[in-house]
Design a protein around this motif. Structure first.
Motif, PDB file in Angstrom:
ATOM      1  N   ALA A  37       0.834  -1.205   0.000  1.00 32.91           N
ATOM      2  CA  ALA A  37       0.000   0.000   0.000  1.00 32.91           C
ATOM      3  C   ALA A  37       0.869   1.256   0.000  1.00 32.91           C
ATOM      4  N   THR A  38       1.933   1.226   0.798  1.00 33.03           N
ATOM      5  CA  THR A  38       2.864   2.366   0.848  1.00 33.03           C
ATOM      6  C   THR A  38       3.509   2.589  -0.520  1.00 33.03           C
ATOM      7  N   GLN A  39       3.978   1.511  -1.119  1.00 33.77           N
ATOM      8  CA  GLN A  39       4.607   1.588  -2.439  1.00 33.77           C
ATOM      9  C   GLN A  39       3.640   2.178  -3.466  1.00 33.77           C
ATOM     10  N   HIS A  40       2.381   1.735  -3.413  1.00 34.23           N
ATOM     11  CA  HIS A  40       1.404   2.191  -4.399  1.00 34.23           C
ATOM     12  C   HIS A  40       1.118   3.688  -4.276  1.00 34.23           C
ATOM     13  N   ILE A  41       0.856   4.169  -3.073  1.00 29.68           N
ATOM     14  CA  ILE A  41       0.527   5.587  -2.915  1.00 29.68           C
ATOM     15  C   ILE A  41       1.724   6.462  -3.275  1.00 29.68           C
ATOM     16  N   PHE A  42       2.942   5.983  -3.000  1.00 21.86           N
ATOM     17  CA  PHE A  42       4.132   6.753  -3.365  1.00 21.86           C
ATOM     18  C   PHE A  42       4.291   6.812  -4.891  1.00 21.86           C
ATOM     19  N   GLU A  43       4.007   5.700  -5.571  1.00 22.03           N
ATOM     20  CA  GLU A  43       4.095   5.678  -7.038  1.00 22.03           C
ATOM     21  C   GLU A  43       3.033   6.588  -7.658  1.00 22.03           C
ATOM     22  N   VAL A  44       1.837   6.560  -7.076  1.00 18.97           N
ATOM     23  CA  VAL A  44       0.760   7.425  -7.573  1.00 18.97           C
ATOM     24  C   VAL A  44       1.155   8.884  -7.423  1.00 18.97           C
ATOM     25  N   SER A  45       1.632   9.261  -6.251  1.00 18.90           N
ATOM     26  CA  SER A  45       1.999  10.646  -5.975  1.00 18.90           C
ATOM     27  C   SER A  45       3.145  11.121  -6.869  1.00 18.90           C
ATOM     28  N   ALA A  46       4.052  10.195  -7.205  1.00 24.64           N
ATOM     29  CA  ALA A  46       5.189  10.541  -8.065  1.00 24.64           C
ATOM     30  C   ALA A  46       4.812  10.606  -9.540  1.00 24.64           C
ATOM     31  N   GLY A  47       3.584  10.180  -9.862  1.00 24.01           N
ATOM     32  CA  GLY A  47       3.137  10.213 -11.257  1.00 24.01           C
ATOM     33  C   GLY A  47       3.517   8.983 -12.044  1.00 24.01           C
ATOM     34  N   LEU A  48       3.995   7.926 -11.367  1.00 23.13           N
ATOM     35  CA  LEU A  48       4.405   6.717 -12.082  1.00 23.13           C
ATOM     36  C   LEU A  48       3.216   5.836 -12.440  1.00 23.13           C
ATOM     37  N   VAL A  52       0.184   9.553 -18.339  1.00 22.43           N
ATOM     38  CA  VAL A  52       1.354  10.322 -18.756  1.00 22.43           C
ATOM     39  C   VAL A  52       2.319  10.346 -17.572  1.00 22.43           C
ATOM     40  N   LEU A  53       3.442   9.667 -17.689  1.00 17.30           N
ATOM     41  CA  LEU A  53       4.398   9.563 -16.590  1.00 17.30           C
ATOM     42  C   LEU A  53       4.802  10.937 -16.066  1.00 17.30           C
ATOM     43  N   GLY A  54       4.708  11.104 -14.759  1.00 17.87           N
ATOM     44  CA  GLY A  54       5.186  12.324 -14.130  1.00 17.87           C
ATOM     45  C   GLY A  54       4.223  13.492 -14.140  1.00 17.87           C
ATOM     46  N   GLU A  55       3.013  13.315 -14.685  1.00 20.83           N
ATOM     47  CA  GLU A  55       2.087  14.455 -14.741  1.00 20.83           C
ATOM     48  C   GLU A  55       1.813  14.954 -13.323  1.00 20.83           C
ATOM     49  N   GLY A  56       1.594  16.260 -13.202  1.00 22.79           N
ATOM     50  CA  GLY A  56       1.534  16.885 -11.884  1.00 22.79           C
ATOM     51  C   GLY A  56       0.168  16.968 -11.243  1.00 22.79           C
ATOM     52  N   GLN A  57      -0.898  16.739 -11.997  1.00 25.16           N
ATOM     53  CA  GLN A  57      -2.247  16.916 -11.450  1.00 25.16           C
ATOM     54  C   GLN A  57      -2.529  15.964 -10.291  1.00 25.16           C
ATOM     55  N   ILE A  58      -2.009  14.749 -10.376  1.00 26.67           N
ATOM     56  CA  ILE A  58      -2.284  13.750  -9.338  1.00 26.67           C
ATOM     57  C   ILE A  58      -1.693  14.178  -7.998  1.00 26.67           C
ATOM     58  N   LEU A  59      -0.545  14.864  -8.011  1.00 25.80           N
ATOM     59  CA  LEU A  59       0.064  15.327  -6.757  1.00 25.80           C
ATOM     60  C   LEU A  59      -0.849  16.348  -6.079  1.00 25.80           C
ATOM     61  N   ALA A  60      -1.474  17.197  -6.873  1.00 20.38           N
ATOM     62  CA  ALA A  60      -2.425  18.165  -6.318  1.00 20.38           C
ATOM     63  C   ALA A  60      -3.621  17.447  -5.697  1.00 20.38           C
ATOM     64  N   THR A  88       5.679  14.419  -0.009  1.00 23.19           N
ATOM     65  CA  THR A  88       7.133  14.644   0.005  1.00 23.19           C
ATOM     66  C   THR A  88       7.814  13.825  -1.095  1.00 23.19           C
ATOM     67  N   VAL A  89       7.393  12.562  -1.234  1.00 23.81           N
ATOM     68  CA  VAL A  89       7.962  11.689  -2.265  1.00 23.81           C
ATOM     69  C   VAL A  89       7.680  12.257  -3.662  1.00 23.81           C
ATOM     70  N   GLY A  90       6.424  12.688  -3.896  1.00 20.74           N
ATOM     71  CA  GLY A  90       6.066  13.247  -5.201  1.00 20.74           C
ATOM     72  C   GLY A  90       6.914  14.447  -5.564  1.00 20.74           C
ATOM     73  N   LYS A  91       7.128  15.316  -4.597  1.00 23.12           N
ATOM     74  CA  LYS A  91       7.949  16.515  -4.840  1.00 23.12           C
ATOM     75  C   LYS A  91       9.404  16.126  -5.094  1.00 23.12           C
TER      76      LYS A  91
END
Length: 391
Positions: A37-48, A52-60, A88-91
């Motif tokens: 679960a930790t791995q998944h939310i970190f990947e989502v926040s990072a845009g992976l 579109v890899l790395g898109e910023g909307q998901i971090l918002a 923090t990971v996404g940033k």
């Protein structure tokens, strides 16, 4: 539905339901636990996990979850800490890998290419013309706005679509012109984007060679960036000296190169996520020691207060306030220094090489020595689970 968006909607409107049967929703859900679960939310926040890899909307959206979740039942210290760490990971991923750089769609590549060909000093002042207000034309306008363009002229058959785009992008001055004024508008523009469904070219050599020249401040050449299939700009237009023409084939090369670059950066991001996941798991494990820490401090405080009262009573009633305060401060200082070592050995936050098993041993020892009677079965279960997973 993206898991983060789903959670955000639940938190924002807990009293609303979609009406979709639970049995149907269950077919599309997936459950992850602990490290997964930790791995998944970190990947989502990072845009992976995005299209579109790395898109910023998901971090918002992850930030919005934290904002909306404050005070919601169930959004406690663990979940709140997880989402804050995910931010923090996404940033960090975006800063250290620059994964969001580089266009990965034809429309974004068109805008990126135009800005590459224009002198940097003219980016804010160059006159932009978009012909066609369909899906691709709208995306071009959006990408221009994202790059700081504040004025765009849009040529389209009807004004209805242009008005809808204007309403959506309130910070951009969008001027509508009918197709009958297309050539006039092209003569006033420095960059012309074409994105219509026309089966015949809109611009041929005879149309373009008579247009007024562009200024030297924008490089002296008018840019035609044709993202239409079939092409809206005839190949013959490229023969004109003060004109440069780019089409979808040129843009596809840019997009392909950028996609490969993002995939490489995604591998770098995974290394960051692995490191951050380890730190988060250590922080979460350290929370299990909080009850022992609190009881040990309370135990020491009771002794401090009792001994302080004995000391002050022996000193008499006429003790100066300054002396009383000095004695109190001394007692607190002694207790804090004595507790510092044990407290450090009860923490397992990833800041040193101390393992969870060592922390558990220290908890057992302190409980025995001071009769703290702290419940540590949860941590024991966690330790056993970790040992089993390593076999």
């Amino acid at each position: 539905m993206n898991a983060i968006i789903f959670l955000k909607n639940i938190l924002a409107s807990p009293w609303q339901t979609s009406g979709i049967p639970v049995s149907e929703l269950c077919q599309h859900r997936f459950l992850l636990y602990n490290k997964d679960a930790t791995q998944h939310i970190f990947e989502v926040s990072a845009g992976l996990d995005s299209l579109v890899l790395g898109e910023g909307q998901i971090l918002a959206q992850v930030k919005q979850v934290v904002k909306v979740g404050q005070g919601v039942v169930g959004f406690g210290r663990n979940i709140s800490g997880l989402f804050k760490h995910a931010i923090t990971v996404g940033k960090r991923v975006r800063t250290e890998t620059n994964i969001a750089a580089g266009a990965v769609s034809v429309s974004s590549a068109a805008v990126e290419l135009a800005l590459m060909k224009l002198p940097e000093s003219s980016h804010a002042s160059a006159k932009m013309l978009v012909i066609g207000a369909g899906k691709m034309g709208k995306l071009v306008i959006k990408h221009l706005a994202a790059k700081g363009c504040s004025k765009v002229v849009v040529v389209n058959r009807t004004e209805e679509r242009v008005a809808a785009i204007r309403e959506e992008l309130a910070n951009v001055e969008i001027t509508y012109k009918p197709l009958t004024e297309m050539l006039t508008c092209a003569g006033e523009a420095d960059v012309v984007f074409t994105s219509t469904a026309s089966e015949n070219p809109l611009f041929l050599k005879e149309h373009v060679e008579g247009l007024p020249p562009v200024g030297l401040e924008v490089g002296g050449s008018r840019l035609f960036i044709d993202i239409s299939v079939p092409r809206n700009v005839g190949s013959c237009v490229a023969d004109i000296e003060a004109v440069r023409v780019y089409n979808v084939d040129d843009l596809k090369e840019v997009v392909a190169a950028n996609k490969e670059d993002r995939l490489r950066k995604a591998m770098e991001a995974q290394a960051i996520i692995a490191e951050e996941s380890k730190q988060f798991e250590a922080w979460r494990d350290s929370l299990e020691t909080v009850p022992t820490i609190k009881k040990l401090r309370a135990y020491a405080e009771r002794i401090r207060v009792a001994e302080l009262e004995k000391c002050l009573s022996k000193m008499g009633d006429d003790i100066p306030k300054k002396t009383r305060k000095a004695v109190e401060d001394l007692s607190r200082g002694i207790v804090n220094k004595l507790l510092h070592g044990p407290m450090q050995h009860l923490r397992c936050d990833g800041s040193d090489s101390r393992t969870l098993s060592e922390t558990l041993e220290n908890m057992h020892a302190l409980n025995r020595m001071f009769s703290l009677e702290t419940e540590i079965s949860v941590l024991e279960q966690k330790l056993r689970a970790k040992v089993e997973s390593q076999k």
